[in-house]
Design a protein around this motif. Structure first.
Motif, PDB file in Angstrom:
ATOM      1  N   PHE A 184       0.701  -0.955   0.161  1.00 30.42           N
ATOM      2  CA  PHE A 184      -0.001   0.006  -0.236  1.00 30.42           C
ATOM      3  C   PHE A 184       0.919   1.162   0.329  1.00 30.42           C
ATOM      4  O   PHE A 184       0.587   2.528  -0.334  1.00 30.42           O
ATOM      5  N   GLY A 185       2.220   1.663   0.496  1.00 29.96           N
ATOM      6  CA  GLY A 185       2.941   2.181   0.725  1.00 29.96           C
ATOM      7  C   GLY A 185       3.429   2.419  -0.736  1.00 29.96           C
ATOM      8  O   GLY A 185       3.583   4.251  -1.465  1.00 29.96           O
ATOM      9  N   ALA A 186       3.766   1.421  -1.872  1.00 30.92           N
ATOM     10  CA  ALA A 186       4.185   1.416  -3.280  1.00 30.92           C
ATOM     11  C   ALA A 186       2.724   2.329  -3.955  1.00 30.92           C
ATOM     12  O   ALA A 186       3.117   3.199  -5.248  1.00 30.92           O
ATOM     13  N   LEU A 187       1.783   1.460  -3.824  1.00 26.05           N
ATOM     14  CA  LEU A 187       0.251   2.073  -4.144  1.00 26.05           C
ATOM     15  C   LEU A 187       0.123   3.623  -3.960  1.00 26.05           C
ATOM     16  O   LEU A 187      -0.227   4.145  -5.343  1.00 26.05           O
ATOM     17  N   SER A 188       0.815   4.279  -2.978  1.00 17.91           N
ATOM     18  CA  SER A 188       0.494   5.593  -2.566  1.00 17.91           C
ATOM     19  C   SER A 188       1.520   6.596  -3.437  1.00 17.91           C
ATOM     20  O   SER A 188       1.246   7.788  -3.818  1.00 17.91           O
ATOM     21  N   ASP A 189       2.376   6.089  -3.449  1.00 19.46           N
ATOM     22  CA  ASP A 189       3.340   6.579  -4.976  1.00 19.46           C
ATOM     23  C   ASP A 189       3.189   6.597  -5.734  1.00 19.46           C
ATOM     24  O   ASP A 189       3.057   7.732  -6.566  1.00 19.46           O
ATOM     25  N   ARG A 190       2.473   6.146  -6.092  1.00 19.79           N
ATOM     26  CA  ARG A 190       1.500   6.154  -7.569  1.00 19.79           C
ATOM     27  C   ARG A 190       0.187   6.543  -8.550  1.00 19.79           C
ATOM     28  O   ARG A 190      -0.271   6.759  -8.591  1.00 19.79           O
ATOM     29  N   TYR A 191      -0.843   6.347  -6.628  1.00 16.78           N
ATOM     30  CA  TYR A 191      -2.007   7.049  -7.197  1.00 16.78           C
ATOM     31  C   TYR A 191      -1.989   7.845  -6.505  1.00 16.78           C
ATOM     32  O   TYR A 191      -3.648   8.853  -6.245  1.00 16.78           O
ATOM     33  N   GLY A 192      -1.529   8.369  -5.392  1.00  9.85           N
ATOM     34  CA  GLY A 192      -1.532   9.217  -3.867  1.00  9.85           C
ATOM     35  C   GLY A 192      -2.076   8.719  -2.244  1.00  9.85           C
ATOM     36  O   GLY A 192      -2.506   7.784  -2.813  1.00  9.85           O
ATOM     37  N   ARG A 193      -1.317   9.803  -2.232  1.00  5.70           N
ATOM     38  CA  ARG A 193      -1.481   9.124  -0.821  1.00  5.70           C
ATOM     39  C   ARG A 193      -2.705   8.741   0.177  1.00  5.70           C
ATOM     40  O   ARG A 193      -2.877   8.146   1.170  1.00  5.70           O
ATOM     41  N   ARG A 194      -3.503  10.382   0.182  1.00  4.82           N
ATOM     42  CA  ARG A 194      -4.515   9.609   0.098  1.00  4.82           C
ATOM     43  C   ARG A 194      -5.795   9.800  -0.577  1.00  4.82           C
ATOM     44  O   ARG A 194      -6.788   8.360   0.027  1.00  4.82           O
ATOM     45  N   THR A 195      -5.356   8.724  -1.778  1.00  2.49           N
ATOM     46  CA  THR A 195      -6.098   8.275  -2.159  1.00  2.49           C
ATOM     47  C   THR A 195      -6.371   6.904  -1.265  1.00  2.49           C
ATOM     48  O   THR A 195      -7.804   6.116  -1.011  1.00  2.49           O
ATOM     49  N   VAL A 196      -5.031   5.826  -1.340  1.00  3.17           N
ATOM     50  CA  VAL A 196      -5.189   5.267  -0.761  1.00  3.17           C
ATOM     51  C   VAL A 196      -5.419   4.903   0.567  1.00  3.17           C
ATOM     52  O   VAL A 196      -6.194   4.251   1.249  1.00  3.17           O
ATOM     53  N   TYR A 197      -5.356   6.225   1.434  1.00  2.00           N
ATOM     54  CA  TYR A 197      -5.689   6.377   3.126  1.00  2.00           C
ATOM     55  C   TYR A 197      -7.114   6.217   2.762  1.00  2.00           C
ATOM     56  O   TYR A 197      -7.724   5.103   3.937  1.00  2.00           O
ATOM     57  N   LEU A 198      -7.838   7.436   2.246  1.00  2.00           N
ATOM     58  CA  LEU A 198      -9.520   6.934   2.586  1.00  2.00           C
ATOM     59  C   LEU A 198     -10.004   5.590   2.019  1.00  2.00           C
ATOM     60  O   LEU A 198     -10.613   5.583   3.134  1.00  2.00           O
ATOM     61  N   ALA A 199      -9.130   4.901   0.748  1.00  2.00           N
ATOM     62  CA  ALA A 199      -9.603   3.730   0.744  1.00  2.00           C
ATOM     63  C   ALA A 199      -9.477   2.731   1.796  1.00  2.00           C
ATOM     64  O   ALA A 199     -10.595   2.027   2.121  1.00  2.00           O
ATOM     65  N   GLY A 200      -8.924   2.438   2.640  1.00  2.00           N
ATOM     66  CA  GLY A 200      -8.377   2.327   3.510  1.00  2.00           C
ATOM     67  C   GLY A 200      -9.877   2.462   5.384  1.00  2.00           C
ATOM     68  O   GLY A 200     -10.385   1.694   5.624  1.00  2.00           O
ATOM     69  N   VAL A 201      -9.650   3.943   5.462  1.00  2.00           N
ATOM     70  CA  VAL A 201     -10.419   4.611   6.305  1.00  2.00           C
ATOM     71  C   VAL A 201     -12.170   3.959   6.118  1.00  2.00           C
ATOM     72  O   VAL A 201     -12.787   3.587   6.419  1.00  2.00           O
ATOM     73  N   ILE A 202     -12.796   3.703   4.446  1.00  2.00           N
ATOM     74  CA  ILE A 202     -13.698   3.446   4.002  1.00  2.00           C
ATOM     75  C   ILE A 202     -13.939   2.040   4.175  1.00  2.00           C
ATOM     76  O   ILE A 202     -14.866   2.014   4.948  1.00  2.00           O
ATOM     77  N   VAL A 224      -5.825  -5.901   7.072  1.00  2.00           N
ATOM     78  CA  VAL A 224      -6.236  -5.521   5.499  1.00  2.00           C
ATOM     79  C   VAL A 224      -6.466  -4.137   5.076  1.00  2.00           C
ATOM     80  O   VAL A 224      -5.373  -3.192   4.924  1.00  2.00           O
ATOM     81  N   THR A 225      -8.086  -3.229   5.926  1.00  2.00           N
ATOM     82  CA  THR A 225      -7.972  -2.558   6.117  1.00  2.00           C
ATOM     83  C   THR A 225      -7.111  -1.130   6.623  1.00  2.00           C
ATOM     84  O   THR A 225      -6.398  -0.369   6.507  1.00  2.00           O
ATOM     85  N   HIS A 226      -6.432  -1.420   7.329  1.00  2.00           N
ATOM     86  CA  HIS A 226      -5.672  -1.212   8.443  1.00  2.00           C
ATOM     87  C   HIS A 226      -4.118  -0.903   8.224  1.00  2.00           C
ATOM     88  O   HIS A 226      -3.757   0.274   7.768  1.00  2.00           O
ATOM     89  N   ALA A 227      -4.080  -1.639   6.788  1.00  2.00           N
ATOM     90  CA  ALA A 227      -2.089  -2.010   6.129  1.00  2.00           C
ATOM     91  C   ALA A 227      -2.556  -0.689   5.453  1.00  2.00           C
ATOM     92  O   ALA A 227      -1.903   0.131   5.201  1.00  2.00           O
ATOM     93  N   ALA A 228      -4.277  -0.215   4.563  1.00  2.00           N
ATOM     94  CA  ALA A 228      -4.103   0.618   3.677  1.00  2.00           C
ATOM     95  C   ALA A 228      -4.288   1.864   4.226  1.00  2.00           C
ATOM     96  O   ALA A 228      -3.734   2.589   3.034  1.00  2.00           O
ATOM     97  N   MET A 229      -4.088   1.798   5.309  1.00  2.00           N
ATOM     98  CA  MET A 229      -4.171   3.187   5.460  1.00  2.00           C
ATOM     99  C   MET A 229      -2.568   3.720   6.701  1.00  2.00           C
ATOM    100  O   MET A 229      -2.003   5.098   6.352  1.00  2.00           O
ATOM    101  N   TYR A 230      -2.599   2.581   6.929  1.00  2.00           N
ATOM    102  CA  TYR A 230      -0.375   2.280   7.820  1.00  2.00           C
ATOM    103  C   TYR A 230       0.486   2.537   6.776  1.00  2.00           C
ATOM    104  O   TYR A 230       1.249   3.264   7.617  1.00  2.00           O
ATOM    105  N   GLY A 231      -0.052   1.501   5.197  1.00  2.00           N
ATOM    106  CA  GLY A 231       1.161   1.606   4.245  1.00  2.00           C
ATOM    107  C   GLY A 231       1.567   3.463   3.882  1.00  2.00           C
ATOM    108  O   GLY A 231       3.042   3.370   4.207  1.00  2.00           O
ATOM    109  N   PRO A 232       0.548   4.160   3.839  1.00  2.00           N
ATOM    110  CA  PRO A 232       0.689   5.026   3.024  1.00  2.00           C
ATOM    111  C   PRO A 232       0.630   6.471   4.372  1.00  2.00           C
ATOM    112  O   PRO A 232       1.663   7.769   4.413  1.00  2.00           O
TER     113      PRO A 232
END
Length: 427
Positions: A290-308, A338-346
């Motif tokens: 998810f950290g790598a995905l935040s480099d590609r799609y943006g920190r907030r986008t990946v982070y918010l997906a985990g929040v939801i 998994v949802t936590h990792a989506a937030m915690y990675g970025p």
């Protein structure tokens, strides 16, 4: 900065952070399983567990202070030196918990000393996170900051796995009498050996090149925290609020689950421990992903997906626990983490990038650690109180959702990186 040097720094941050979180989670797990009986035996089981969790929360109060103190020196004398000191502070305090007499031996002094050592643990961890994340981020390719900064975050599930697995192994292979008598001490004493490994790795790394540049230009902040308060108030608020929901969700999914399974469902503690272990093992891969995905799609986008995802899953989470089916309990824990990792990675890069280089250690540490008080520090206590009061997990789920809504607010108000990266006046 060569790729080899970058990998060495990331490895050093990962190993050191894993050891520190091993120490930290060791206490959290022991507090939910055995400390109530050993240090608060005069209270009923629920009250004793609640008091043990209160001593656990003391560390979250200490973490902002550690963030301020070590953040100040991290911005003044360098990241590397501070990381060595924080590891020592954490390791020594954890070892001393392992030799601490219980209530039966020294009475009321036992829980007081326990709380004091937990406070010292919090000081060490308060300075650890910012330094490890910043060292990993500042050494690497700016285009891979999300990925590089996510590796110290992997130290959380790695430390949790090590602490929980070791306690679980001892609990499973020993009688309850032996475990309560001396078995629980073994993982704490082992920390004294592990910290030597972490120190050996950390003394070999080089200082952050970005900090070295600030030092060479002579623009280091005289009072970093004061400058952060003056020049980065919005960034501090964003860092603070963006973390709250992540912590509340995590400690509900990993610590409160142990209490719920043992005290409400009356199942063996190993059920919860094993489910969380499996979920944490998945996080070892998912956090950097998810950290790598935040480099590609943006920190907030990946982070918010985990929040939801976490906000939706928390309601399913308790329904699956209530089935008392081990496979379904594992599914509950794995998807939750998994949802936590989506937030915690970025999260690491997101918070660190809110602050300019010369103030980054102080700003990132302060914003991140203060949130720990109202996030993770009291989450298991509030969850326990809500269930005890309302007799329904819906109340706990709503609490988690409210905290996640605060995190979404923090993401929304974050300043753009180009605003942060502009030169900050020295003065």
């Amino acid at each position: 900065m060569t790729m080899h040097q970058t990998r060495r720094v990331i490895l050093a941050s990962l190993i050191g952070t894993s050891l520190e979180w091993y120490d930290f989670f060791l206490y959290s797990t022991a507090a939910s399983l055995v400390f109530g009986k050993l240090f608060f035996p005069t209270f009923d089981p629920v009250s004793a567990t609640l008091l043990a969790l209160v001593t656990n929360a003391v560390a979250f109060v200490a973490r902002p202070l550690g963030g301020v103190v070590f953040g100040h020196f991290g911005d003044k004398v360098g990241r590397k030196t501070v990381l060595v000191v924080t590891l020592l502070v954490m390791g020594v305090s954890t070892f001393l918990i392992g030799v601490l007499p219980t209530y039966d031996a020294i009475g009321a002094a036992a829980p007081i000393l326990l709380g004091t050592l937990r406070f010292v643990q919090g000081l060490g961890l308060g300075g650890e996170w910012g330094g490890a994340v910043i060292m990993s981020m500042e050494h690497g390719d700016p285009r891979r900051r999300g990925f590089n900064a996510s590796w110290p975050q992997v130290g959380v599930p790695a430390g949790f796995i090590l602490a929980t697995a070791l306690l679980g192994l001892l609990d499973a292979t020993m009688s309850e009498t032996a475990f309560l008598s001396w078995g629980w001490r073994v993982p704490f004493l082992l920390s004294g050996v592990l910290v030597l490994v972490g120190l050996w790795v950390r003394v070999k790394i080089t200082e952050s090149p970005l900090f070295a540049e600030v030092e060479q230009k002579g623009v280091k902040a005289r009072m970093p925290l004061l400058e952060v308060l003056r020049t980065h108030p919005r960034a501090l608020l964003s860092a603070f609020t963006a973390r709250i929901g992540v912590d509340v969700a995590f400690y509900t999914f990993t610590i409160y689950i142990l209490l719920y399974i043992t005290t409400v469902l009356h199942m063996d503690r190993s059920v919860g421990l094993n489910a969380v272990l499996i979920g944490s093992a998945c996080q070892l891969v998912l956090i950097p992903l998810f950290g790598a995905l935040s480099d590609r799609y943006g920190r907030r986008t990946v982070y918010l997906a985990g929040v939801i995802g976490a906000a939706i899953w928390v309601f399913v989470f308790f329904q699956l626990l209530d089935t008392r089916s081990f496979p379904l309990i594992v599914v509950a824990a794995v998807v939750a983490l998994v949802t936590h990792a989506a937030m915690y990675g970025p999260q690491a890069a997101f918070i660190a990038e809110l602050f300019s280089t010369r103030l980054r250690y102080s700003g990132a540490s302060m914003g991140y650690q203060v949130a720990g008080i109202v996030g993770g520090g009291i989450a298991p206590i509030i969850a326990l109180h809500l269930y005890t009061t309302y007799k329904t997990t819906t109340a706990v789920s709503i609490y988690v959702v409210i905290a996640l809504a605060i995190t979404a607010f923090g993401l929304a108000i974050a300043p753009k990186s180009e605003d942060v990266d502009r030169p900050v006046p020295v003065g």
